[in-house]
Design a protein around this motif. Structure first.
Motif, PDB file in Angstrom:
ATOM      1  N   TRP A 141     -58.981 -16.740   0.062  1.00 23.32           N
ATOM      2  CA  TRP A 141     -60.153 -15.895  -0.223  1.00 23.32           C
ATOM      3  C   TRP A 141     -61.276 -16.696  -0.883  1.00 23.32           C
ATOM      4  O   TRP A 141     -62.454 -16.477  -0.608  1.00 23.32           O
ATOM      5  CB  TRP A 141     -59.745 -14.705  -1.098  1.00 23.32           C
ATOM      6  N   LEU A 142     -60.893 -17.615  -1.768  1.00 18.94           N
ATOM      7  CA  LEU A 142     -61.930 -18.416  -2.443  1.00 18.94           C
ATOM      8  C   LEU A 142     -62.656 -19.318  -1.443  1.00 18.94           C
ATOM      9  O   LEU A 142     -63.866 -19.523  -1.536  1.00 18.94           O
ATOM     10  CB  LEU A 142     -61.306 -19.256  -3.567  1.00 18.94           C
ATOM     11  N   LEU A 143     -61.906 -19.864  -0.467  1.00 13.19           N
ATOM     12  CA  LEU A 143     -62.554 -20.714   0.547  1.00 13.19           C
ATOM     13  C   LEU A 143     -63.461 -19.877   1.445  1.00 13.19           C
ATOM     14  O   LEU A 143     -64.544 -20.332   1.830  1.00 13.19           O
ATOM     15  CB  LEU A 143     -61.500 -21.431   1.396  1.00 13.19           C
ATOM     16  N   LEU A 144     -63.026 -18.651   1.767  1.00 15.45           N
ATOM     17  CA  LEU A 144     -63.884 -17.780   2.593  1.00 15.45           C
ATOM     18  C   LEU A 144     -65.172 -17.425   1.842  1.00 15.45           C
ATOM     19  O   LEU A 144     -66.234 -17.284   2.447  1.00 15.45           O
ATOM     20  CB  LEU A 144     -63.144 -16.483   2.951  1.00 15.45           C
ATOM     21  N   ALA A 145     -65.058 -17.294   0.504  1.00 20.56           N
ATOM     22  CA  ALA A 145     -66.244 -16.923  -0.292  1.00 20.56           C
ATOM     23  C   ALA A 145     -67.339 -17.982  -0.171  1.00 20.56           C
ATOM     24  O   ALA A 145     -68.525 -17.679  -0.331  1.00 20.56           O
ATOM     25  CB  ALA A 145     -65.857 -16.731  -1.759  1.00 20.56           C
ATOM     26  N   ARG A 146     -66.951 -19.233   0.143  1.00 19.81           N
ATOM     27  CA  ARG A 146     -67.966 -20.281   0.322  1.00 19.81           C
ATOM     28  C   ARG A 146     -68.855 -20.005   1.527  1.00 19.81           C
ATOM     29  O   ARG A 146     -69.951 -20.564   1.632  1.00 19.81           O
ATOM     30  CB  ARG A 146     -67.285 -21.637   0.531  1.00 19.81           C
ATOM     31  N   SER A 204     -63.422 -33.552  -5.470  1.00 26.33           N
ATOM     32  CA  SER A 204     -62.638 -33.581  -4.222  1.00 26.33           C
ATOM     33  C   SER A 204     -61.938 -32.258  -3.898  1.00 26.33           C
ATOM     34  O   SER A 204     -60.806 -32.241  -3.474  1.00 26.33           O
ATOM     35  CB  SER A 204     -61.640 -34.754  -4.215  1.00 26.33           C
ATOM     36  N   THR A 205     -62.651 -31.141  -4.122  1.00 30.30           N
ATOM     37  CA  THR A 205     -62.121 -29.853  -3.651  1.00 30.30           C
ATOM     38  C   THR A 205     -62.989 -29.331  -2.505  1.00 30.30           C
ATOM     39  O   THR A 205     -62.919 -28.154  -2.155  1.00 30.30           O
ATOM     40  CB  THR A 205     -62.075 -28.804  -4.785  1.00 30.30           C
ATOM     41  N   GLY A 206     -63.828 -30.212  -1.937  1.00 28.14           N
ATOM     42  CA  GLY A 206     -64.593 -29.844  -0.740  1.00 28.14           C
ATOM     43  C   GLY A 206     -65.687 -28.824  -0.990  1.00 28.14           C
ATOM     44  O   GLY A 206     -65.973 -27.989  -0.141  1.00 28.14           O
ATOM     45  N   LYS A 207     -66.344 -28.908  -2.175  1.00 28.42           N
ATOM     46  CA  LYS A 207     -67.333 -27.876  -2.518  1.00 28.42           C
ATOM     47  C   LYS A 207     -68.554 -27.922  -1.590  1.00 28.42           C
ATOM     48  O   LYS A 207     -69.094 -26.895  -1.225  1.00 28.42           O
ATOM     49  CB  LYS A 207     -67.783 -28.054  -3.973  1.00 28.42           C
ATOM     50  N   SER A 208     -68.995 -29.126  -1.237  1.00 27.05           N
ATOM     51  CA  SER A 208     -70.236 -29.215  -0.449  1.00 27.05           C
ATOM     52  C   SER A 208     -69.974 -29.432   1.043  1.00 27.05           C
ATOM     53  O   SER A 208     -70.901 -29.426   1.836  1.00 27.05           O
ATOM     54  CB  SER A 208     -71.114 -30.347  -0.995  1.00 27.05           C
ATOM     55  N   ILE A 253     -67.704 -18.881  -7.950  1.00 24.61           N
ATOM     56  CA  ILE A 253     -66.357 -19.188  -7.436  1.00 24.61           C
ATOM     57  C   ILE A 253     -65.652 -20.106  -8.436  1.00 24.61           C
ATOM     58  O   ILE A 253     -66.202 -21.156  -8.791  1.00 24.61           O
ATOM     59  CB  ILE A 253     -66.447 -19.889  -6.064  1.00 24.61           C
ATOM     60  N   PRO A 254     -64.445 -19.737  -8.890  1.00 25.53           N
ATOM     61  CA  PRO A 254     -63.730 -20.600  -9.846  1.00 25.53           C
ATOM     62  C   PRO A 254     -63.141 -21.820  -9.132  1.00 25.53           C
ATOM     63  O   PRO A 254     -62.016 -21.791  -8.645  1.00 25.53           O
ATOM     64  CB  PRO A 254     -62.639 -19.679 -10.399  1.00 25.53           C
ATOM     65  N   GLY A 255     -63.926 -22.892  -9.061  1.00 36.24           N
ATOM     66  CA  GLY A 255     -63.513 -24.079  -8.300  1.00 36.24           C
ATOM     67  C   GLY A 255     -62.232 -24.716  -8.805  1.00 36.24           C
ATOM     68  O   GLY A 255     -61.556 -25.437  -8.068  1.00 36.24           O
ATOM     69  N   TRP A 256     -61.874 -24.439 -10.083  1.00 37.01           N
ATOM     70  CA  TRP A 256     -60.656 -25.052 -10.641  1.00 37.01           C
ATOM     71  C   TRP A 256     -59.398 -24.416 -10.052  1.00 37.01           C
ATOM     72  O   TRP A 256     -58.303 -24.922 -10.267  1.00 37.01           O
ATOM     73  CB  TRP A 256     -60.664 -24.928 -12.168  1.00 37.01           C
ATOM     74  N   ARG A 272     -55.786 -32.895   0.276  1.00 35.35           N
ATOM     75  CA  ARG A 272     -55.075 -34.061   0.798  1.00 35.35           C
ATOM     76  C   ARG A 272     -55.084 -33.943   2.316  1.00 35.35           C
ATOM     77  O   ARG A 272     -55.425 -32.892   2.852  1.00 35.35           O
ATOM     78  CB  ARG A 272     -53.632 -34.050   0.290  1.00 35.35           C
ATOM     79  N   PRO A 273     -54.654 -34.997   3.018  1.00 38.68           N
ATOM     80  CA  PRO A 273     -54.689 -34.924   4.493  1.00 38.68           C
ATOM     81  C   PRO A 273     -53.983 -33.694   5.059  1.00 38.68           C
ATOM     82  O   PRO A 273     -54.435 -33.117   6.043  1.00 38.68           O
ATOM     83  CB  PRO A 273     -53.986 -36.219   4.911  1.00 38.68           C
TER      84      PRO A 273
END
Length: 689
Positions: A217-222, A240-244, A367-370, A376-377
Motif C-alpha cells: 500500500w505504501l508503494l502504491l501511495a507513491r 535506497s528505498t526507491g523514493k524518487s 508516506i512513512p519511508g522508514w 535488494r535485487p
C-alpha cells in the motif's frame, strides 16, 4: 495482515495471473526482466524499450523471446538516431533515397497552408509534410509527440524548391499511440483486488510477493501524485528505498528536480519570456533531497504555498492555473524514535519550510519511508507487468476523473477534521479508487480500507503540526463514522504509540520532570536527576553550561530549602550532605530558566529518599520568598505534557483561572494536582499527606 505471503508461490497460481493478463491486455504487457537486461546498454527511454519488447517478446517460449530480444537490439542499433549523428543519417538518406529511423515525432497543424507538419526531435528537422491519416489515428502525435519508427523517402524535385525533399512513407508508433480508457475499465473486471495490486506493482518494477500488505500500500501511495491533480506528497525515509525512482524512470509525465537550487521563473512563470514553468508542463514535479531546496527569489516559498493550496499562482498582471502535483522526497538521518522525541518528522526540510506550519499544512499525504524495506535485487520483479508507457498514459487519462466524493455513500468524516484535512483525505481516497478500481466497482469494506489508510497518512502531517504549532492544531484525533451503524472509528498513527519522555511507574528519588518554555521560545520537557553524598552542604549542578539565569534559579531553590528545612522535614540536612543535580534538555530547545520549583522538589525528594508520584509533570515556579508564579501558555504546556506521557500534573492554584482556555478533552487526560505554596508543592509531588 502484515505477515509475508508464502513466497514459494506455486507455478500454476502465478501462470494463472499471467494467462489472464495475456488474454485481457495482450500487446500492453512485457516481461520486466527483459527490460532490465537491455536497459543497461541502450540509452532509450524505458517506455520505448518496453513497447518494442511487448511487440516482439509476447510469448512464453524461450526461443521466441530470444529472437525477439535480438530483433529489438538490432532495431535499436540500426535505426535509433543519436543527436550527434543526425547529419550523417540525413546524408545516408539522400544517397540511398530511403531510410528507417527511430525518433520522437511531434505533429503540428500549419493553419496557413492547411496541412500537417512533423518535427523530428533528434534528427533536428522541421516542417516535414505528413499525411492526415496519422494524426487522426494517433492523437498523441498532436499532444507533445511520441516515439515512432518512420520510413523516410528522399526525392529532390527542381520545380518544387520551396517544399521539403524528405517525405514520410510509413509511420509506426512505438509508444501507445492512443489509450482506450474503456478497454482498461473492462479489463479490470477480470481481476481481483489483490491481483490488480500485484499487476500495478510489477508494472513499476517491484515484486509484490517479497512485500507484506502494508508495504504494498505504501508503494502504491507513491503513484497518487501521478493520478490526482494538485496532490502534495511528502516521503522522508532511509536511503535506497526507491523514493524518487517512480518519478524519474517510470512516468514520462513527471520531472525530478535534483539538487535544491531553483527559481520562481523556472518552476512557475518566466515573466521575461511569458512562458509557464515546470508546473504547467508536467503532471508531477518532484523535488529530490528536500534538505537542499533553495529558492533564489525571496518570494519563492510564498508562491509555492499559494500554488499548493489553490492550484494557481499570480505573477505579474495575471493569475495562472496549473494541475501539476508537488512531491518532496528526502532522507532521514536519525531513527524515527529520536526525531519524534526531540523534533518533528519534517526536520530534514530546510528551516524556512520545516518550521512553517502554513506550508506543511498544505501537504496532503506523508508516506512513512522508514517502513519500506531497503531494496535488494530480489525486490525487483522478473514477471509480467504493464508496459510503462501504457501504465503512465492510462494514469494520465484518469487524472481527468474525480472520485473524492465516493466516501460519502457509506461514511462521514469525524469532527476533528478541518477543511484542509477533509480535502487531503478526499484526494487520497479518490486517487486510490482510480488506481485500484478504475471500473468504479468496489465494496464498502474495500472503501473503508482506503479511508483508514488516507486518514492515517494525513494525521501524520497533523501530529507534526501540533508539535510545531501548539494548540492551533490540537484536534488530531481523526475518525470516521459509519452511516449504517453510526459507530465512530478512530484512526491512529503507528509511530506515535512508542516510547514517551516521561516513563510510566515510579521514578527513582531525586528524578523530576518539568514542562516549560525553553531558551528558543518553544515549550518542551526537561529532566532533573539528583545524587546526595556525605559532605559539608555544597550544591553542585551539571548540564547548565554558562547560563547565569539558570544558575540563579537553582540557587534560589537551595537557599529556600536551607531557610525552610524544618517546615518541610526534620530528616533533611543541608550541612552534612552534598547535593549534585544534573539538568537535561530532552527536546533540544535550550534549557528553561524556570528551574527553582523543580530543583526544590528534586532536592527534597533525594534528601528524604522519597520518589515523586508516578508519571508526574511539574509546572510553575517560585521566587526566593516562596511566592508561586502562574504558568504561561497553559493550554500549549498541557498539550506538551500529554505528548510527553504525563498522567498527573502539578499546577499552581494561580493558574486555575486559565483552565477556561484549555479544551475540555485535554483537561480530561490528566489528574490535576493544585498547590498553594512551595511546601505544599513538595508534599503533593512526593505523595505525602
Amino acid at each position: 495482515m502484515d505477515n509475508y505471503e508464502d513466497t514459494g508461490i506455486t507455478a500454476e497460481k502465478q501462470s494463472g495471473l499471467n494467462w489472464k493478463l495475456r488474454q485481457t491486455f495482450d500487446g500492453r504487457i512485457v516481461r520486466k526482466d527483459l527490460t532490465k537486461k537491455i536497459k543497461e546498454g541502450a540509452n532509450v527511454p524505458v517506455y520505448v524499450l518496453e513497447f518494442l519488447l511487448g511487440q516482439y517478446c509476447s510469448s512464453d517460449d524461450p526461443e521466441v523471446i530470444e529472437q525477439g530480444v535480438s530483433s529489438v537490439k538490432r532495431i535499436l542499433a540500426d535505426n535509433y538516431v543519436r543527436p550527434d549523428e543526425a547529419q550523417k543519417i540525413l546524408s545516408v538518406l539522400r544517397q540511398r533515397g530511403s531510410f528507417t529511423v527511430i525518433d520522437k515525432i511531434t505533429v503540428n497543424l500549419n493553419i496557413k497552408r492547411d496541412s500537417y507538419e512533423a518535427e523530428f526531435s533528434n534528427l533536428g528537422i522541421k516542417a516535414i509534410p505528413i499525411s492526415e491519416e496519422y494524426p487522426t489515428k494517433f492523437d498523441r502525435l498532436l499532444c507533445g509527440g511520441i516515439w515512432c519508427i518512420v520510413q523516410l523517402d528522399y526525392e529532390y524535385i527542381e520545380e518544387e524548391k520551396n517544399s521539403s525533399p524528405i517525405h514520410i512513407h510509413k509511420l509506426t508508433p512505438i509508444q501507445m499511440p492512443h489509450v482506450d480508457i474503456e478497454e482498461l475499465k473492462q479489463g479490470r473486471k477480470a481481476f481481483t483486488q489483490e491481483e490488480w495490486i500485484k499487476i500495478l506493482l510489477r508494472s513499476i518494477g517491484m515484486e509484490p510477493d517479497r512485500l507484506n500488505n502494508r508495504e504494498r500500500w505504501l508503494l502504491l501511495a507513491r503513484m497518487l501524485p501521478l493520478i490526482e491533480n494538485n496532490f502534495n506528497l511528502c516521503e522522508l525515509g532511509p536511503r535506497s528505498t526507491g523514493k524518487s525512482h517512480i518519478f524519474k524512470e517510470i512516468s514520462p509525465n513527471s520531472i525530478l528536480v535534483s539538487g535544491g537550487q531553483t527559481t520562481v521563473a523556472n518552476l512557475f512563470y518566466n515573466m521575461a519570456r511569458k512562458t509557464v514553468g515546470l508546473v504547467g508542463l508536467w503532471d508531477c514535479v518532484a523535488f529530490d533531497e528536500v534538505a537542499g531546496i533553495n529558492f533564489k527569489d525571496k518570494d519563492g516559498i510564498q508562491i509555492m504555498k499559494d500554488y499548493m493550496a489553490s492550484g494557481s499562482f499570480a505573477r505579474g498582471k495575471e493569475e495562472k492555473a496549473a494541475s501539476a502535483s508537488m512531491v518532496f522526497v528526502g532522507n532521514i538521518n536519525q531513527s524515527v524514535d529520536v526525531l519524534l522525541k526531540t523534533s518533528s518528522l519534517f526536520d530534514p526540510f530546510p528551516p524556512e519550510m520545516g518550521t512553517d506550519t502554513a506550508f506543511l499544512d498544505r501537504i496532503h499525504c506523508y508516506i512513512p519511508g522508514w517502513e519500506i524495506p531497503k531494496f535488494r535485487p530480489e525486490h525487483f520483479t522478473d514477471d509480467l507487468g504493464f508496459i510503462t508507457d501504457y501504465l503512465s498514459e492510462f494514469i494520465r487519462e484518469l487524472r481527468k476523473e474525480q472520485q473524492g466524493d465516493a466516501l460519502d455513500k457509506y461514511f462521514r468524516l469525524g469532527k476533528n477534521l478541518n477543511q484542509r484535512d477533509t480535502i487531503a483525505v478526499r484526494k487520497i481516497v479518490g486517487g486510490f479508487i482510480k488506481l485500484l478500481y478504475p471500473d468504479g466497482e468496489y465494496t464498502k469494506e474495500q472503501l473503508e480500507e482506503i479511508l483508514v489508510f488516507a486518514l492515517e497518512m494525513r494525521r501524520r502531517v497533523k501530529e507534526q503540526l501540533k508539535k510545531l504549532g501548539g494548540m492551533e492544531f490540537y484536534d488530531v484525533n481523526f475518525s470516521y463514522i459509519d452511516l449504517d451503524t453510526f459507530e465512530e472509528h478512530y484512526v491512529s498513527v503507528p509511530e506515535q504509540g512508542g516510547g514517551k519522555l516521561i516513563p510510566e511507574g515510579m521514578c527513582s528519588p531525586g528524578q523530576v520532570y518539568t514542562i516549560s518554555q525553553g531558551k528558543s521560545g518553544m515549550i518542551g520537557a526537561f529532566r532533573l536527576e539528583s545524587q546526595m553524598l556525605p559532605g559539608s552542604g555544597r550544591f553542585e549542578r551539571t548540564g547548565l553550561g554558562s547560563d547565569t539565569k539558570c544558575k540563579e534559579a537553582t540557587n534560589t531553590a537551595f537557599n529556600y530549602l536551607k531557610a525552610n528545612t524544618n517546615r518541610i522535614s526534620g530528616t533533611i540536612s543541608t550541612t552534612t550532605k552534598d547535593y549534585i543535580i544534573n539538568y537535561q534538555d530532552l527536546q533540544g530547545i535550550g534549557l528553561t530558566q524556570k528551574l527553582a520549583l523543580p530543583t526544590l522538589i528534586a532536592l527534597a525528594s533525594i534528601a528524604m529518599s522519597k520518589p515523586t508520584v508516578s508519571s508526574l509533570a511539574v509546572l510553575g515556579d517560585i521566587s526566593i520568598a516562596g511566592t508561586i508564579m502562574k504558568v504561561d501558555e497553559l493550554a500549549n504546556t498541557l498539550q506538551v505534557c500529554l505528548d510527553s506521557g504525563a498522567k498527573k500534573v502539578l499546577l499552581p492554584i494561580t493558574s486555575a483561572a486559565d483552565l477556561g482556555t484549555v479544551p475540555s478533552e485535554l483537561i480530561g487526560c490528566f489528574n490535576l494536582i493544585f498547590y498553594q505554596s512551595a511546601e505544599d508543592a513538595i508534599f503533593k509531588a512526593l505523595g505525602v499527606e
